[in-house]
Scaffold this motif. Structure first.
Motif, PDB file in Angstrom:
ATOM      1  N   ALA A   5      -0.281   9.311 -13.581  1.00 26.78           N
ATOM      2  CA  ALA A   5      -0.770   8.839 -14.876  1.00 26.78           C
ATOM      3  C   ALA A   5      -0.389   9.816 -15.974  1.00 26.78           C
ATOM      4  CB  ALA A   5      -2.288   8.668 -14.834  1.00 26.78           C
ATOM      5  N   ILE A   6       0.100   9.270 -17.099  1.00 29.70           N
ATOM      6  CA  ILE A   6       0.420  10.100 -18.256  1.00 29.70           C
ATOM      7  C   ILE A   6      -0.282   9.539 -19.483  1.00 29.70           C
ATOM      8  CG2 ILE A   6       2.674  10.805 -17.352  1.00 29.70           C
ATOM      9  CD1 ILE A   6       3.945   8.817 -19.364  1.00 29.70           C
ATOM     10  N   ASP A   7      -0.522  10.414 -20.442  1.00 30.92           N
ATOM     11  CA  ASP A   7      -1.067   9.994 -21.741  1.00 30.92           C
ATOM     12  C   ASP A   7      -0.686  11.054 -22.748  1.00 30.92           C
ATOM     13  OD1 ASP A   7      -3.526   7.813 -22.518  1.00 30.92           O
ATOM     14  OD2 ASP A   7      -3.120   9.420 -23.962  1.00 30.92           O
TER      15      ASP A   7
ATOM     16  N   LYS B 282       0.839  -1.191   0.000  1.00 32.88           N
ATOM     17  CA  LYS B 282       0.000   0.000   0.000  1.00 32.88           C
ATOM     18  C   LYS B 282       0.877   1.246   0.000  1.00 32.88           C
ATOM     19  CE  LYS B 282      -3.813  -2.453   0.480  1.00 32.88           C
ATOM     20  NZ  LYS B 282      -4.819  -2.582  -0.595  1.00 32.88           N
ATOM     21  N   ASP B 283       0.392   2.287  -0.659  1.00 30.07           N
ATOM     22  CA  ASP B 283       1.059   3.586  -0.766  1.00 30.07           C
ATOM     23  C   ASP B 283       2.294   3.567  -1.661  1.00 30.07           C
ATOM     24  OD1 ASP B 283      -0.732   5.145   0.742  1.00 30.07           O
ATOM     25  OD2 ASP B 283       0.173   4.437   2.611  1.00 30.07           O
ATOM     26  N   SER B 284       2.551   2.472  -2.357  1.00 26.98           N
ATOM     27  CA  SER B 284       3.618   2.479  -3.359  1.00 26.98           C
ATOM     28  C   SER B 284       3.241   3.440  -4.477  1.00 26.98           C
ATOM     29  CB  SER B 284       3.828   1.078  -3.935  1.00 26.98           C
ATOM     30  OG  SER B 284       4.294   0.181  -2.958  1.00 26.98           O
ATOM     31  N   LEU B 285       4.250   4.069  -5.077  1.00 22.38           N
ATOM     32  CA  LEU B 285       4.029   5.018  -6.163  1.00 22.38           C
ATOM     33  C   LEU B 285       4.252   4.320  -7.495  1.00 22.38           C
ATOM     34  CD1 LEU B 285       3.490   7.919  -7.131  1.00 22.38           C
ATOM     35  CD2 LEU B 285       5.961   8.337  -6.945  1.00 22.38           C
ATOM     36  N   VAL B 286       3.248   4.373  -8.371  1.00 23.26           N
ATOM     37  CA  VAL B 286       3.340   3.703  -9.662  1.00 23.26           C
ATOM     38  C   VAL B 286       3.069   4.685 -10.790  1.00 23.26           C
ATOM     39  CG1 VAL B 286       2.680   1.461  -8.717  1.00 23.26           C
ATOM     40  CG2 VAL B 286       0.916   2.971  -9.632  1.00 23.26           C
ATOM     41  N   LEU B 287       3.647   4.388 -11.947  1.00 17.17           N
ATOM     42  CA  LEU B 287       3.422   5.173 -13.154  1.00 17.17           C
ATOM     43  C   LEU B 287       2.475   4.415 -14.068  1.00 17.17           C
ATOM     44  CD1 LEU B 287       4.217   7.619 -15.002  1.00 17.17           C
ATOM     45  CD2 LEU B 287       5.977   6.113 -15.985  1.00 17.17           C
ATOM     46  N   ASP B 288       1.378   5.052 -14.430  1.00 17.92           N
ATOM     47  CA  ASP B 288       0.451   4.520 -15.431  1.00 17.92           C
ATOM     48  C   ASP B 288       0.851   5.134 -16.760  1.00 17.92           C
ATOM     49  OD1 ASP B 288      -1.726   4.226 -17.217  1.00 17.92           O
ATOM     50  OD2 ASP B 288      -3.170   4.116 -15.579  1.00 17.92           O
TER      51      ASP B 288
ATOM     52  N   ARG C  30      -4.883  10.723  -4.608  1.00 17.87           N
ATOM     53  CA  ARG C  30      -4.161   9.475  -4.883  1.00 17.87           C
ATOM     54  C   ARG C  30      -3.638   9.386  -6.310  1.00 17.87           C
ATOM     55  NH1 ARG C  30      -2.951   6.987  -0.336  1.00 17.87           N
ATOM     56  NH2 ARG C  30      -2.567   5.103  -1.572  1.00 17.87           N
ATOM     57  N   VAL C  31      -4.226  10.156  -7.224  1.00 19.40           N
ATOM     58  CA  VAL C  31      -3.881  10.064  -8.640  1.00 19.40           C
ATOM     59  C   VAL C  31      -3.608  11.459  -9.202  1.00 19.40           C
ATOM     60  CG1 VAL C  31      -4.610   9.297 -10.927  1.00 19.40           C
ATOM     61  CG2 VAL C  31      -5.394   8.050  -8.899  1.00 19.40           C
ATOM     62  N   SER C  32      -2.494  11.624  -9.886  1.00 19.86           N
ATOM     63  CA  SER C  32      -2.203  12.837 -10.650  1.00 19.86           C
ATOM     64  C   SER C  32      -2.132  12.467 -12.129  1.00 19.86           C
ATOM     65  CB  SER C  32      -0.893  13.476 -10.198  1.00 19.86           C
ATOM     66  OG  SER C  32       0.197  12.583 -10.372  1.00 19.86           O
ATOM     67  N   VAL C  33      -2.559  13.383 -12.977  1.00 19.82           N
ATOM     68  CA  VAL C  33      -2.632  13.120 -14.415  1.00 19.82           C
ATOM     69  C   VAL C  33      -1.949  14.251 -15.163  1.00 19.82           C
ATOM     70  CG1 VAL C  33      -4.153  12.632 -16.369  1.00 19.82           C
ATOM     71  CG2 VAL C  33      -4.869  11.993 -14.053  1.00 19.82           C
ATOM     72  N   GLN C  34      -1.153  13.896 -16.168  1.00 23.80           N
ATOM     73  CA  GLN C  34      -0.539  14.929 -16.994  1.00 23.80           C
ATOM     74  C   GLN C  34      -0.296  14.396 -18.402  1.00 23.80           C
ATOM     75  OE1 GLN C  34       3.390  15.262 -14.806  1.00 23.80           O
ATOM     76  NE2 GLN C  34       4.221  15.180 -16.898  1.00 23.80           N
ATOM     77  N   LEU C  35      -0.147  15.327 -19.344  1.00 22.12           N
ATOM     78  CA  LEU C  35       0.203  14.986 -20.711  1.00 22.12           C
ATOM     79  C   LEU C  35       1.644  14.482 -20.732  1.00 22.12           C
ATOM     80  CD1 LEU C  35      -1.068  15.252 -23.617  1.00 22.12           C
ATOM     81  CD2 LEU C  35       0.248  17.371 -23.821  1.00 22.12           C
ATOM     82  N   GLY C  36       1.881  13.363 -21.378  1.00 20.46           N
ATOM     83  CA  GLY C  36       3.226  12.820 -21.411  1.00 20.46           C
ATOM     84  C   GLY C  36       3.341  11.666 -22.383  1.00 20.46           C
TER      85      GLY C  36
END
Length: 277
Positions: free
Chosen positions: A93-95, A66-72, A116-122
């Motif tokens: 999360a990137i897209d 739990k609380d591990s940081l992952v890249l989507d 819990r989730v951040s999203v950016q263009l990438g």
């Protein structure tokens, strides 16, 4: 990997086409990935429930505290990132498609998961904005197949993972040889077509260790059977009119089902060694 021609559609063009937007919304609940069914299943509904099972499979394959940081890496509408967050992971999360970033951002906010989730263009071909050893895990859900330079992408993932970090790729692993099937891959920008065994070879070349592959081909068949059946008549009409190439998802669904067995759906898991190298 086949080289990309100058007139080939981009990933953004594929996902923002009217056909893709309508199809993903109506058939897949605005998700961008397959579901997971028990082998031998014929009735695929509700599709959304099977998609949550596939997301759970990916979460289990990550096997992180739990609380591990992952890249989507390729977030789509944010459904997979949201599932990971609900299981206790922290997700960046990137897209590379602005429409997806907008949808994912709005969804994450509406679901109350912004903490819990951040999203950016990438773009996973260029992850220079992230520091070395900054993630506990990285995953793709049917997005690595779009990579123009898969080894470069894997090197980027390797750099970003902390020692002992986990990479999980849920991907279609095509080996289609006919011209029509190659055309399907080109039009959907899925020319990262890897021969069986290529994942292990590439991951080893980059430096990953302990690679395992789970074959889920039979588990995703119910969805592709559905595509093949409901798209059969429209596809034949489009072919008579010479317009099948303008409806790539219909073409892909029917041709994939008709040529089932010329590819796999796999879950690839690899780890970054804890020691030097």
């Amino acid at each position: 990997m086949a080289s990309q021609g100058t007139n080939d559609p981009s990933v953004q063009e594929y996902y923002t086409s009217a056909e893709s937007r309508l199809g993903y919304a109506v058939l897949l609940g605005n998700a961008r990935h397959c579901g997971f069914w028990p082998k031998g299943t014929w009735w695929p509904f509700p599709i959304g429930r099977a998609q949550r099972v596939m997301e759970e499979k990916l979460y289990q394959r990550l096997d992180l505290p739990k609380d591990s940081l992952v890249l989507d890496a390729g977030a789509g509408s944010g459904l997979v990132a949201a599932y990971m967050a609900k299981q206790g992971l922290r997700v960046h999360a990137i897209d590379l498609t602005p429409l997806h970033v907008e949808q994912a951002t709005n969804n994450i906010e509406s679901w109350g998961l912004s903490d819990r989730v951040s999203v950016q263009l990438g773009d996973y071909h260029d992850l220079s904005g992230f520091e070395d050893d900054s993630f506990d895990g990285i995953y793709t859900m049917e997005t690595f197949v779009h990579a123009d330079d898969p080894v470069k992408v894997l090197r980027n993932f390797y750099r970003l993972l902390r020692p002992g970090g986990v990479l999980v790729l849920h991907e279609a692993d095509f080996h289609w040889d006919s011209e029509v099937l190659q055309e399907v891959l080109r039009l959907s920008h899925c020319q990262n077509t890897l021969k069986e065994g290529s994942y292990e070879e590439m991951l080893g070349e980059v430096g990953f260790g302990h690679t395992t592959i789970d074959d889920m081909t039979d588990n995703v068949l119910p969805l592709w059977r559905l595509f093949g059946i409901i798209g059969a008549v429209p596809y034949e009409i489009l072919k008579l009119c010479g317009q099948q190439h303008r409806f790539i998802n219909i073409m892909a669904g029917v041709e994939a089902y008709r040529n089932w067995g010329q590819g796999r759906y796999i879950s690839v898991r690899a780890t970054k060694p804890k020691g030097p190298g």
